[in-house]
Design an enzyme around this catalytic site. Structure first.
Site, mmCIF file in Angstrom:
data_model
loop_
_atom_site.group_PDB
_atom_site.id
_atom_site.type_symbol
_atom_site.label_atom_id
_atom_site.label_comp_id
_atom_site.label_asym_id
_atom_site.label_seq_id
_atom_site.Cartn_x
_atom_site.Cartn_y
_atom_site.Cartn_z
ATOM 1 C CG ASP A 92 33.180 45.542 41.916
ATOM 2 O OD1 ASP A 92 33.676 44.941 42.890
ATOM 3 O OD2 ASP A 92 32.817 44.953 40.889
ATOM 4 C CG ASP A 143 44.083 47.435 27.254
ATOM 5 O OD1 ASP A 143 43.801 46.322 27.744
ATOM 6 O OD2 ASP A 143 43.911 47.699 26.053
ATOM 7 N N GLY A 144 44.096 46.169 30.741
ATOM 8 C CA GLY A 144 44.617 44.950 31.340
ATOM 9 C C GLY A 144 45.259 44.024 30.330
ATOM 10 C CG ASP A 162 36.006 40.884 39.005
ATOM 11 O OD1 ASP A 162 34.924 40.672 38.420
ATOM 12 O OD2 ASP A 162 36.071 41.454 40.115
#
Length: 287
Positions: A92, A143-144, A162
């Site tokens: 976001d 993909d983190g 987050d």
């Protein structure tokens, strides 16, 4: 958790804790099934716009500043001089906006697997994405967990996880092996911060387990900071910090007190207060 729409109300039911949260809605503004999750945006009567992922409330216009400020500023002020910041998740872009308020930050990389979240935020929460064009910011949609696996050791000052709840796309972000990889990527003096769910509902489970996993991953200190968050389960939320060769129970109080950028919740006083855990949390976390 389950979602209900009934007579003009959006309700998220927390079955495991016998509670629910409702908002009166005007209309559904947006709905899309991404490859990863079901995303909806509603216009509400009193909380502005509301984003929902897989039936779980993610943020509202009215109260998102609480979460975004508390996941960003305590971590940054717990580091001596943060220059390179990585955000895992955060699609976001509210956390990105808060990080970029710090003039000493030179680079921020945000890695979120679901581009649909950012596109919906640009349209329905433009105030959160207002810093996306900052030249210090890089947005990646991948993909983190894999990004962290491939990142150079000692290359990051502050890492912000987050994430959504520890299910679905975010499940891997709560695993002990992932935290160990984050420790490797952080430079000495580095800070990791992870959203850590409700103090009322999860102190004896998710929060305690996360702190233990952080310590097993090699972090030298941990600190859990509670804060109000009306739209999340129990109305109370937390972040947990971990320091690599760094005591995150202390922070740069003089710098925090002297900030000139706009803030709605975070201050040197709220940071101090959040570090003072209530007795029930101290008891549960000492087991």
């Amino acid at each position: 958790m389950t979602e209900r729409l009934d007579q003009g109300w959006f309700t998220e039911v927390f079955d495991s804790h016998g509670s629910a949260f409702s908002l009166m809605i005007k209309e559904k503004l947006h709905e899309v099934q991404s490859p990863y999750q079901h995303l909806e945006v509603y216009a509400t009567e009193t909380y502005g716009n509301l984003m929902v992922l897989d039936g779980c409330v993610m943020l509202s216009t009215r109260d998102n500043f609480l979460y975004h400020e508390m996941i960003a500023h305590p971590a940054l002020f717990s580091h001596a001089a943060p220059k390179r910041v990585v955000i895992i998740g955060g699609g976001d872009c509210g956390t990105l906006r808060e990080v970029l308020k710090h003039p000493g930050v030179e680079e921020v990389i945000q890695i979120d697997i679901d581009e649909e979240v950012t596109r919906a935020s640009q349209r329905y929460f433009p105030e959160l994405t207002s810093s996306n064009d900052d030249p210090r910011a890089t947005l990646k949609f991948e993909d983190g967990v894999k990004w962290v696996e491939n990142a150079p050791a000692g290359s990051v000052d502050v890492m912000i996880i987050d994430s959504t709840d520890p299910v679905g796309p975010a499940e891997g972000l709560f695993e002990a092996d992932f935290l160990a990889r984050c420790h490797r990527v952080l430079a000495d003096g580095g800070v990791l911060v992870q959203q850590s769910e409700s103090p009322l509902y999860h102190t004896g489970s998710i929060i305690r387990e996360l702190r233990a996993d952080m310590q097993r991953a090699g972090f030298d200190s941990v600190a859990t900071l509670p804060f109000p968050q009306p739209v999340y389960p129990s109305g109370w939320w937390s972040v947990t910090l971990a320091g690599k060769s760094n005591d995150v129970t202390r922070f740069r109080e003089t710098a925090a007190a002297a900030v000139e950028f706009p803030l709605e919740y975070y201050s040197v006083e709220t940071h101090r207060g959040a570090l003072a855990l209530p007795p029930f949390m101290r008891r549960a976390l000492s087991v």
